[in-house]
Write a protein that holds these residues in place. Structure first.
Motif, PDB file in Angstrom:
ATOM      1  N   PHE A  37       0.832  -1.203   0.000  1.00 37.82           N
ATOM      2  CA  PHE A  37       0.000   0.000   0.000  1.00 37.82           C
ATOM      3  C   PHE A  37       0.866   1.252   0.000  1.00 37.82           C
ATOM      4  CE2 PHE A  37      -2.467   3.156   2.621  1.00 37.82           C
ATOM      5  CZ  PHE A  37      -3.336   3.516   1.602  1.00 37.82           C
ATOM      6  N   ILE A  38       1.867   1.277   0.867  1.00 37.89           N
ATOM      7  CA  ILE A  38       2.760   2.440   0.928  1.00 37.89           C
ATOM      8  C   ILE A  38       3.512   2.608  -0.393  1.00 37.89           C
ATOM      9  CG2 ILE A  38       4.837   3.375   2.032  1.00 37.89           C
ATOM     10  CD1 ILE A  38       3.863   2.141   4.646  1.00 37.89           C
ATOM     11  N   GLN A  39       3.987   1.504  -0.943  1.00 33.93           N
ATOM     12  CA  GLN A  39       4.746   1.583  -2.192  1.00 33.93           C
ATOM     13  C   GLN A  39       3.895   2.120  -3.342  1.00 33.93           C
ATOM     14  OE1 GLN A  39       6.196  -2.089  -3.903  1.00 33.93           O
ATOM     15  NE2 GLN A  39       8.070  -1.114  -4.599  1.00 33.93           N
ATOM     16  N   SER A  40       2.597   1.799  -3.315  1.00 29.65           N
ATOM     17  CA  SER A  40       1.716   2.302  -4.363  1.00 29.65           C
ATOM     18  C   SER A  40       1.592   3.829  -4.299  1.00 29.65           C
ATOM     19  CB  SER A  40       0.327   1.662  -4.240  1.00 29.65           C
ATOM     20  OG  SER A  40      -0.392   2.184  -3.133  1.00 29.65           O
ATOM     21  N   ILE A  41       1.892   4.408  -3.143  1.00 28.73           N
ATOM     22  CA  ILE A  41       1.823   5.858  -2.978  1.00 28.73           C
ATOM     23  C   ILE A  41       3.181   6.517  -3.225  1.00 28.73           C
ATOM     24  CG2 ILE A  41       1.370   7.740  -1.336  1.00 28.73           C
ATOM     25  CD1 ILE A  41      -0.636   5.858   0.053  1.00 28.73           C
ATOM     26  N   VAL A  42       4.231   6.002  -2.590  1.00 29.49           N
ATOM     27  CA  VAL A  42       5.542   6.670  -2.667  1.00 29.49           C
ATOM     28  C   VAL A  42       6.357   6.235  -3.879  1.00 29.49           C
ATOM     29  CG1 VAL A  42       5.609   6.967  -0.169  1.00 29.49           C
ATOM     30  CG2 VAL A  42       6.729   4.979  -1.192  1.00 29.49           C
ATOM     31  N   ARG A  43       6.034   5.085  -4.466  1.00 29.90           N
ATOM     32  CA  ARG A  43       6.715   4.575  -5.671  1.00 29.90           C
ATOM     33  C   ARG A  43       8.216   4.380  -5.460  1.00 29.90           C
ATOM     34  NH1 ARG A  43       3.020   5.449  -9.759  1.00 29.90           N
ATOM     35  NH2 ARG A  43       0.985   5.600  -8.783  1.00 29.90           N
ATOM     36  N   ASN A  44       8.598   3.948  -4.298  1.00 29.34           N
ATOM     37  CA  ASN A  44      10.007   3.724  -4.002  1.00 29.34           C
ATOM     38  C   ASN A  44      10.105   2.645  -2.928  1.00 29.34           C
ATOM     39  OD1 ASN A  44      12.597   4.091  -2.511  1.00 29.34           O
ATOM     40  ND2 ASN A  44      12.928   5.701  -4.030  1.00 29.34           N
ATOM     41  N   ALA A  45      10.698   1.505  -3.303  1.00 24.66           N
ATOM     42  CA  ALA A  45      10.725   0.352  -2.402  1.00 24.66           C
ATOM     43  C   ALA A  45      11.508   0.630  -1.125  1.00 24.66           C
ATOM     44  CB  ALA A  45      11.309  -0.859  -3.129  1.00 24.66           C
ATOM     45  N   ALA A  46      12.625   1.339  -1.231  1.00 25.28           N
ATOM     46  CA  ALA A  46      13.451   1.606  -0.055  1.00 25.28           C
ATOM     47  C   ALA A  46      12.718   2.501   0.934  1.00 25.28           C
ATOM     48  CB  ALA A  46      14.771   2.259  -0.481  1.00 25.28           C
ATOM     49  N   ILE A  47      12.057   3.542   0.407  1.00 22.84           N
ATOM     50  CA  ILE A  47      11.282   4.432   1.275  1.00 22.84           C
ATOM     51  C   ILE A  47      10.125   3.670   1.899  1.00 22.84           C
ATOM     52  CG2 ILE A  47       9.793   6.477   1.322  1.00 22.84           C
ATOM     53  CD1 ILE A  47      11.564   7.664  -0.888  1.00 22.84           C
ATOM     54  N   ALA A  48       9.440   2.854   1.086  1.00 25.09           N
ATOM     55  CA  ALA A  48       8.308   2.082   1.596  1.00 25.09           C
ATOM     56  C   ALA A  48       8.744   1.155   2.721  1.00 25.09           C
ATOM     57  CB  ALA A  48       7.662   1.286   0.462  1.00 25.09           C
ATOM     58  N   ASP A  49       9.894   0.506   2.551  1.00 23.17           N
ATOM     59  CA  ASP A  49      10.393  -0.418   3.558  1.00 23.17           C
ATOM     60  C   ASP A  49      10.660   0.310   4.875  1.00 23.17           C
ATOM     61  OD1 ASP A  49      11.224  -3.160   4.105  1.00 23.17           O
ATOM     62  OD2 ASP A  49      13.236  -2.341   4.325  1.00 23.17           O
ATOM     63  N   SER A  67      -4.636   3.288   7.550  1.00 20.01           N
ATOM     64  CA  SER A  67      -4.772   4.722   7.840  1.00 20.01           C
ATOM     65  C   SER A  67      -3.438   5.300   8.313  1.00 20.01           C
ATOM     66  CB  SER A  67      -5.842   4.961   8.908  1.00 20.01           C
ATOM     67  OG  SER A  67      -7.110   4.561   8.464  1.00 20.01           O
ATOM     68  N   ILE A  68      -2.770   4.574   9.202  1.00 23.46           N
ATOM     69  CA  ILE A  68      -1.449   5.005   9.673  1.00 23.46           C
ATOM     70  C   ILE A  68      -0.461   5.017   8.516  1.00 23.46           C
ATOM     71  CG2 ILE A  68       0.495   4.444  11.194  1.00 23.46           C
ATOM     72  CD1 ILE A  68      -1.527   3.104  13.086  1.00 23.46           C
ATOM     73  N   ALA A  69      -0.512   3.962   7.695  1.00 25.48           N
ATOM     74  CA  ALA A  69       0.393   3.848   6.554  1.00 25.48           C
ATOM     75  C   ALA A  69       0.195   4.998   5.577  1.00 25.48           C
ATOM     76  CB  ALA A  69       0.179   2.506   5.846  1.00 25.48           C
ATOM     77  N   ARG A  70      -1.056   5.357   5.337  1.00 22.74           N
ATOM     78  CA  ARG A  70      -1.350   6.460   4.415  1.00 22.74           C
ATOM     79  C   ARG A  70      -0.786   7.774   4.955  1.00 22.74           C
ATOM     80  NH1 ARG A  70      -5.309  10.464   3.429  1.00 22.74           N
ATOM     81  NH2 ARG A  70      -5.764  10.710   1.194  1.00 22.74           N
ATOM     82  N   PHE A  71      -0.959   8.012   6.241  1.00 25.38           N
ATOM     83  CA  PHE A  71      -0.436   9.229   6.862  1.00 25.38           C
ATOM     84  C   PHE A  71       1.082   9.292   6.704  1.00 25.38           C
ATOM     85  CE2 PHE A  71       1.316  11.433  10.563  1.00 25.38           C
ATOM     86  CZ  PHE A  71       0.676  12.656  10.469  1.00 25.38           C
ATOM     87  N   LYS A  72       1.755   8.167   6.959  1.00 24.88           N
ATOM     88  CA  LYS A  72       3.214   8.113   6.831  1.00 24.88           C
ATOM     89  C   LYS A  72       3.643   8.332   5.389  1.00 24.88           C
ATOM     90  CE  LYS A  72       4.290   6.957  11.124  1.00 24.88           C
ATOM     91  NZ  LYS A  72       5.074   7.853  12.002  1.00 24.88           N
ATOM     92  N   ALA A  73       2.936   7.699   4.451  1.00 24.27           N
ATOM     93  CA  ALA A  73       3.312   7.779   3.044  1.00 24.27           C
ATOM     94  C   ALA A  73       3.192   9.202   2.510  1.00 24.27           C
ATOM     95  CB  ALA A  73       2.448   6.828   2.214  1.00 24.27           C
ATOM     96  N   PHE A  74       2.074   9.863   2.813  1.00 24.74           N
ATOM     97  CA  PHE A  74       1.905  11.231   2.318  1.00 24.74           C
ATOM     98  C   PHE A  74       2.822  12.212   3.041  1.00 24.74           C
ATOM     99  CE2 PHE A  74      -1.967   9.534   0.407  1.00 24.74           C
ATOM    100  CZ  PHE A  74      -1.912  10.147  -0.844  1.00 24.74           C
ATOM    101  N   GLY A  75       3.143  11.899   4.290  1.00 18.64           N
ATOM    102  CA  GLY A  75       4.129  12.716   4.996  1.00 18.64           C
ATOM    103  C   GLY A  75       5.485  12.618   4.323  1.00 18.64           C
ATOM    104  N   ALA A  76       5.846  11.408   3.888  1.00 20.30           N
ATOM    105  CA  ALA A  76       7.120  11.206   3.191  1.00 20.30           C
ATOM    106  C   ALA A  76       7.127  11.922   1.848  1.00 20.30           C
ATOM    107  CB  ALA A  76       7.371   9.716   2.985  1.00 20.30           C
ATOM    108  N   LEU A  77       5.997  11.887   1.158  1.00 17.29           N
ATOM    109  CA  LEU A  77       5.917  12.575  -0.135  1.00 17.29           C
ATOM    110  C   LEU A  77       6.096  14.078   0.027  1.00 17.29           C
ATOM    111  CD1 LEU A  77       2.976  10.829  -2.051  1.00 17.29           C
ATOM    112  CD2 LEU A  77       5.424  10.663  -2.512  1.00 17.29           C
TER     113      LEU A  77
END
Length: 202
Positions: free
Chosen positions: A51-63, A92-102
């Motif tokens: 799910f996170i990778q589908s948002i950030v498009r980067n495996a290392a960041i997702a990991d 929900s937590i994952a989405r918050f983290k992913a968009f924060g990273a973006l």
């Protein structure tokens, strides 16, 4: 629990542990049960990563973000309210983290792993190749949707979330989820036809 220990926390899960509900596991986690945290991580980390990778498009960041998600779970399990499923809360937590990273990123994303590209060992080489090409075209079309529409498609079809669950994760009314899904499917169908798929099949 350190980042290193959490990342390597996938352990052998007994049949009894597998039967334990997510809610029960989370209650145990809230009481400081590390074994329950290990089971929770083993049960959900792949879904959260995808799910996170589908948002950030980067495996290392997702990991890295997966570790952060489960550290948050470890620290705030006692704050969970049973209005939604535990898996929905995790996303929900994952989405918050992913968009924060973006929002904090200053470089281009580099990874384009295809979530739908898993090949069935029973397929012939021709069938496997055809499926891989179809999945690649589908993912490319999904990538051309607006971020809001793409997120809905990903949650509903790749993560099998209901409209109510998507509403909880994204933080918008159910009617908005349905509207975004309608227009996303409409746009996606048009792109697939333009890509060579038969209209009837789409």
């Amino acid at each position: 629990m350190s980042d290193g220990k959490l990342v390597h926390a996938v352990c052998n899960v007994t049949e009894a542990q597998e039967r334990v509900s997510d809610e029960m596991l989370l209650r145990n986690v809230a009481e400081g049960d590390k074994a329950a945290m290990h089971v929770m991580f083993a049960r959900h980390h792949v879904r959260v990563f995808r799910f996170i990778q589908s948002i950030v498009r980067n495996a290392a960041i997702a990991d890295d973000l997966v570790s952060q998600v489960f550290l948050d779970v470890w620290r705030s399990a006692n704050k969970f309210e049973s209005r939604a499923r535990v898996s929905t809360w995790l996303l929900s937590i994952a989405r918050f983290k992913a968009f924060g990273a973006l929002r904090g990123k200053t470089h281009e994303t580099i990874d384009q792993d295809d979530l739908g590209g898993i090949v069935d060992d029973a397929d012939t080489p021709d069938v496997a190749l055809d499926r891989k090409e179809t999945n690649a075209i589908l993912r490319a079309c999904i990538d051309r949707l607006s971020p809001a529409q793409r997120e809905i498609i990903d949650l509903v079809y790749y993560h099998e979330r209901s409209v109510v669950e998507v509403s909880e994760i994204v933080g918008v009314p159910c009617a908005t989820v349905k509207s975004r899904m309608f227009y996303a499917r409409k746009h996606l169908a048009k792109m697939l036809v333009n890509a060579g798929f038969e209209a009837a099949a789409v």
